[in-house]
Design a protein around this motif. Structure first.
Motif, PDB file in Angstrom:
ATOM      1  N   TYR A   1       0.802  -1.217   0.000  1.00 12.95           N
ATOM      2  CA  TYR A   1       0.000   0.000   0.000  1.00 12.95           C
ATOM      3  C   TYR A   1       0.846   1.283   0.000  1.00 12.95           C
ATOM      4  O   TYR A   1       0.751   2.123   0.883  1.00 12.95           O
ATOM      5  N   ALA A   2       1.693   1.395  -1.024  1.00 15.84           N
ATOM      6  CA  ALA A   2       2.529   2.588  -1.174  1.00 15.84           C
ATOM      7  C   ALA A   2       2.524   3.024  -2.637  1.00 15.84           C
ATOM      8  O   ALA A   2       2.214   2.230  -3.523  1.00 15.84           O
ATOM      9  N   ASN A   3       2.857   4.288  -2.877  1.00 15.23           N
ATOM     10  CA  ASN A   3       2.880   4.803  -4.252  1.00 15.23           C
ATOM     11  C   ASN A   3       3.794   3.991  -5.155  1.00 15.23           C
ATOM     12  O   ASN A   3       3.531   3.847  -6.345  1.00 15.23           O
ATOM     13  N   HIS A   4       4.894   3.494  -4.602  1.00 15.59           N
ATOM     14  CA  HIS A   4       5.876   2.775  -5.411  1.00 15.59           C
ATOM     15  C   HIS A   4       5.555   1.283  -5.540  1.00 15.59           C
ATOM     16  O   HIS A   4       6.281   0.557  -6.206  1.00 15.59           O
TER      17      HIS A   4
ATOM     18  N   GLY B   1      -1.194   3.587  -1.942  1.00 14.20           N
ATOM     19  CA  GLY B   1      -0.520   4.855  -2.121  1.00 14.20           C
ATOM     20  C   GLY B   1      -1.411   6.048  -1.828  1.00 14.20           C
ATOM     21  O   GLY B   1      -2.592   5.928  -1.539  1.00 14.20           O
TER      22      GLY B   1
ATOM     23  N   GLU C   1      -5.179   8.348  -2.875  1.00 18.09           N
ATOM     24  CA  GLU C   1      -5.744   7.008  -2.805  1.00 18.09           C
ATOM     25  C   GLU C   1      -5.551   6.207  -4.092  1.00 18.09           C
ATOM     26  O   GLU C   1      -5.854   6.676  -5.181  1.00 18.09           O
ATOM     27  N   LYS C   2      -5.033   4.990  -3.917  1.00 21.10           N
ATOM     28  CA  LYS C   2      -4.822   4.018  -4.995  1.00 21.10           C
ATOM     29  C   LYS C   2      -3.901   4.535  -6.102  1.00 21.10           C
ATOM     30  O   LYS C   2      -4.033   4.161  -7.263  1.00 21.10           O
ATOM     31  N   ALA C   3      -2.941   5.369  -5.733  1.00 22.68           N
ATOM     32  CA  ALA C   3      -2.011   5.898  -6.739  1.00 22.68           C
ATOM     33  C   ALA C   3      -1.252   4.778  -7.434  1.00 22.68           C
ATOM     34  O   ALA C   3      -0.954   4.868  -8.627  1.00 22.68           O
ATOM     35  N   ALA C   4      -0.940   3.696  -6.704  1.00 24.30           N
ATOM     36  CA  ALA C   4      -0.168   2.592  -7.294  1.00 24.30           C
ATOM     37  C   ALA C   4      -0.977   1.828  -8.346  1.00 24.30           C
ATOM     38  O   ALA C   4      -0.412   1.100  -9.147  1.00 24.30           O
TER      39      ALA C   4
ATOM     40  N   LYS D   1      -2.453   3.190 -10.732  1.00 26.92           N
ATOM     41  CA  LYS D   1      -2.143   3.918 -11.966  1.00 26.92           C
ATOM     42  C   LYS D   1      -3.287   3.882 -12.980  1.00 26.92           C
ATOM     43  O   LYS D   1      -3.089   3.698 -14.172  1.00 26.92           O
TER      44      LYS D   1
END
Length: 196
Positions: A104-107, A159, A162-165, A167
């Motif tokens: 649960y991280a951007n990367h 991320g 919210e939910k940036a990972a 994409k």
């Protein structure tokens, strides 16, 4: 008595802090001396020298000699983001790798299904892509009494924002939670009323 207990705790703590980690590999790649996060580890229950690691975005790797040497197994798969691994307890040639890192991280990277190997990791097939794509595996459990029964814990790609990972993956908002397969991972159903 209290003083003796405190001395024992301090001695044990000192011994624990004196321990040092031993690097097993794979050899460092990229910028500097790192290989990325290990998101999953699974051991062959019949051979302590054979185990697998899943990289957050590095695929599945296998060692046959207790970590002295490593071989990448999934570089050709749809994604190399791995969140969970499981080895069949009755047939260690069967391995499952859940794609998508569930930290649960951007990367973190989203997954594209469940990978299954029936030959110890030499070849793989993709299962459940329509069910799990755009999300992540955080755990896979094989029922030891019937290894065709699998459970998988599915999380959203994380991320901030919210939910940036995820994409923008079109299935990023698909179902999450615990899923069950009774046919070795071919088909899946979501458990909505809890585990049996």
């Amino acid at each position: 008595m209290k003083r003796l207990a405190i001395c024992a705790i301090l001695a044990i703590s000192g011994a624990c802090f004196a321990q040092k980690a031993t690097e097993l590999g794979p050899a460092p790649i990229g910028n500097g001396s790192y290989t990325g996060r290990v998101a999953a580890i699974a051991c062959d229950p019949t051979n302590a020298s054979r185990f697998y690691v899943g990289g957050a975005d590095g695929g599945v790797w296998r060692t046959l000699d207790g970590g002295a040497t490593w071989k990448p197994l999934t570089d050709f798969m749809p994604t190399t983001a791995i969140g969970a691994l499981a080895v069949d307890p009755t047939n260690p040639q069967v391995i499952y790798a859940g794609s998508g890192e569930a930290n649960y991280a951007n990367h973190s990277r989203y997954g594209l299904g469940l990978y299954k190997s029936t030959d110890g990791g030499d070849t793989w097939s993709v299962l459940g892509a329509g069910t799990f794509a755009g999300r992540c595996f955080s755990k896979i459990v094989i029922d030891p009494s019937n290894t065709q029964v699998l459970y998988a814990s599915i999380t959203p790609a994380g991320g901030f924002p919210e939910k940036a990972a995820a994409k923008g993956h079109p299935q990023a908002n698909g179902p999450i939670g615990v899923f069950k397969s009774t046919d070795g991972g071919v088909s899946w159903g979501q458990l909505t009323s809890g585990l049996p």
